[in-house]
Design an enzyme around this catalytic site. Structure first.
Site, PDB file in Angstrom:
ATOM      1  NE  ARG A   9      -3.015  -0.228   3.256  1.00 25.93           N
ATOM      2  CZ  ARG A   9      -3.157  -0.064   4.560  1.00 25.93           C
ATOM      3  NH1 ARG A   9      -2.752  -1.007   5.405  1.00 25.93           N
ATOM      4  NH2 ARG A   9      -3.700   1.037   5.051  1.00 25.93           N
ATOM      5  CE  LYS A  81      -2.725  -2.755  13.849  1.00 24.34           C
ATOM      6  NZ  LYS A  81      -3.782  -2.235  12.974  1.00 24.34           N
ATOM      7  CG  ASP A  82      -4.281  -4.280   9.181  1.00 26.26           C
ATOM      8  OD1 ASP A  82      -4.974  -4.129  10.208  1.00 26.26           O
ATOM      9  OD2 ASP A  82      -3.537  -3.395   8.724  1.00 26.26           O
ATOM     10  CB  THR A 125     -10.453   4.627  18.381  1.00 23.19           C
ATOM     11  OG1 THR A 125     -10.130   3.319  17.863  1.00 23.19           O
ATOM     12  CG2 THR A 125     -11.545   4.468  19.430  1.00 23.19           C
ATOM     13  NE  ARG A 129      -7.588  -4.156  19.465  1.00 25.09           N
ATOM     14  CZ  ARG A 129      -6.820  -3.184  19.969  1.00 25.09           C
ATOM     15  NH1 ARG A 129      -6.646  -3.081  21.274  1.00 25.09           N
ATOM     16  NH2 ARG A 129      -6.220  -2.324  19.177  1.00 25.09           N
ATOM     17  NE  ARG A 130      -6.250   0.801  18.923  1.00 22.13           N
ATOM     18  CZ  ARG A 130      -5.624   0.964  17.760  1.00 22.13           C
ATOM     19  NH1 ARG A 130      -6.219   1.624  16.774  1.00 22.13           N
ATOM     20  NH2 ARG A 130      -4.418   0.475  17.575  1.00 22.13           N
ATOM     21  NE  ARG A 147     -10.846   3.680   7.989  1.00 23.50           N
ATOM     22  CZ  ARG A 147     -11.277   3.404   6.765  1.00 23.50           C
ATOM     23  NH1 ARG A 147     -12.566   3.477   6.490  1.00 23.50           N
ATOM     24  NH2 ARG A 147     -10.449   3.032   5.815  1.00 23.50           N
ATOM     25  N   GLY A 148      -8.103   6.926   8.230  1.00 24.51           N
ATOM     26  CA  GLY A 148      -6.961   7.550   7.573  1.00 24.51           C
ATOM     27  C   GLY A 148      -5.653   6.974   8.079  1.00 24.51           C
ATOM     28  CG  ASN A 149      -1.956   8.354   6.260  1.00 25.50           C
ATOM     29  OD1 ASN A 149      -1.813   9.261   7.069  1.00 25.50           O
ATOM     30  ND2 ASN A 149      -1.874   8.561   4.950  1.00 25.50           N
ATOM     31  CB  VAL A 150       0.128   7.024  11.347  1.00 34.25           C
ATOM     32  CG1 VAL A 150       0.733   7.732  12.562  1.00 34.25           C
ATOM     33  CG2 VAL A 150      -0.082   5.545  11.651  1.00 34.25           C
ATOM     34  CB  THR A 152      -4.738  11.217   7.828  1.00 34.68           C
ATOM     35  OG1 THR A 152      -4.119  11.226   6.539  1.00 34.68           O
ATOM     36  CG2 THR A 152      -6.127  11.827   7.726  1.00 34.68           C
ATOM     37  NE  ARG A 153      -6.182   6.059  11.580  1.00 33.23           N
ATOM     38  CZ  ARG A 153      -6.610   4.846  11.903  1.00 33.23           C
ATOM     39  NH1 ARG A 153      -6.636   4.463  13.155  1.00 33.23           N
ATOM     40  NH2 ARG A 153      -7.025   4.004  10.977  1.00 33.23           N
ATOM     41  CB  CYS A 240     -11.786  -5.429  11.690  1.00 40.81           C
ATOM     42  SG  CYS A 240     -12.625  -5.178  10.136  1.00 40.81           S
TER      43      CYS A 240
END
Length: 305
Positions: A9, A81-82, A125, A129-130, A147-150, A152-153, A240
């Site tokens: 990705r 984990k994905d 989040t 789970r969180r 949502r979004g990549n690290v 972006t968050r 998920c």
């Protein structure tokens, strides 16, 4: 084989992980050429809905698998984990790298810890789970999708959209954002996703030469732990779409596994744990899953189907 093509990705974290695997491969096999084949997946592009709503984390996987099936790449690199609990044929995981920090990270610009958040604070989040563990610990909080990549968050947090967010420690550390971690949310009080912090290499099982090259990167102690965690999740039919958490660790020559199933709606949860011989992680995972089901985990799981 002197060329390995890694499908990845395009997010900064995915590119970091793929380049990390490429570096390890070059070190293990001097003279080999490794190139990245970056691509965007539907999971990266659809950011206005939760992962569970658009098909789950398998979205990050399927398009990379198609690239391998078309012969355009030899492998793909994932956060384990994905990766779904069951891989479709003809795929396999010949290498699971040594695990990084498996904990979650509490990230906030104004508050030092989860317990320090004011009443009704906004926490970002999209992980069920969180959410379940946040609800159990702080039922007063407003839980908002994130949502979004690290990068972006973190930008959304910095723009004031949230009072705090929860991310994986490993992702922040890999991207050089370790200083953003205000507190670690760690076992046994707080459990991560099964296999959180571990990177996996996926290949076609029938590519013997490729798989032999990646065998040098496999970390057996990590594989044993994550196999127990994923076996528990598999026995619960987790994904998920449901709030399932698990963490295994070595205790001498044996393995201890902690598991949790929760409710993202109201924070109810059941917990289980067991220890067993490290040579049978699958059985240990199944044992903890049975314990959770005996305590009523199936009712919680049905809420999220």
């Amino acid at each position: 084989m002197n060329l390995i093509r890694i499908a990845t990705r395009k997010s900064p974290l995915a590119l970091w992980q793929s380049e990390h695997v490429a570096d390890l491969l070059r070190h293990a096999h001097p003279g080999i050429e490794v190139v990245l084949v970056p691509m965007s997946t539907r999971g990266d592009e659809v950011l206005d809905r939760s992962l569970a709503a658009i098909g789950g984390k398998g979205l990050f996987l399927k398009e990379l698998e198609l690239t391998m099936l078309r012969g355009e790449a030899d492998c793909a690199v994932h956060s384990l984990k994905d990766v779904p609990m069951e891989l479709d044929p003809p795929f396999a995981l010949p290498a699971i790298l040594q695990r990084a920090d498996p904990a979650d990270a509490f990230v906030s610009n104004h508050h030092a810890s989860l317990d320090a958040l004011p009443q009704g604070a906004r926490v970002g989040t999209s992980s069920l789970r969180r959410q379940a563990q946040l609800r159990a610990r702080r039922p007063d909080l407003q839980l908002l999708d994130l949502r979004g990549n690290v990068n972006t968050r973190l930008a959304k947090l910095d723009a004031g959209e949230y009072d705090a967010i929860v991310l994986a420690c490993a992702g922040l550390q890999r991207l050089g954002f370790e200083s953003r971690i205000r507190a670690r949310l760690a076992a046994p009080e707080w459990l991560p996703a099964p296999a959180q912090g571990a990177i996996a290499v996926e290949t076609r099982a029938d590519e013997a030469v490729t798989n032999a090259l990646f065998a040098a990167l496999d970390h057996q102690a990590t594989r044993t732990c994550v196999e127990a965690e994923r076996a528990m999740n598999r026995a619960l039919h987790g994904s998920c779409h449901v709030p399932v958490a698990a963490f295994a660790e070595w205790q001498g020559e044996s393995l201890r596994l902690e598991g949790l199933v929760g409710s993202a709606a109201d924070g109810r949860q059941v917990r289980g744990h067991a220890s067993g011989i490290a040579s049978a992680p699958e059985l240990l995972g199944q044992q903890v899953a049975r314990d959770l089901l005996a305590q009523g985990a199936d009712a919680l799981l049905r809420e999220h189907v």
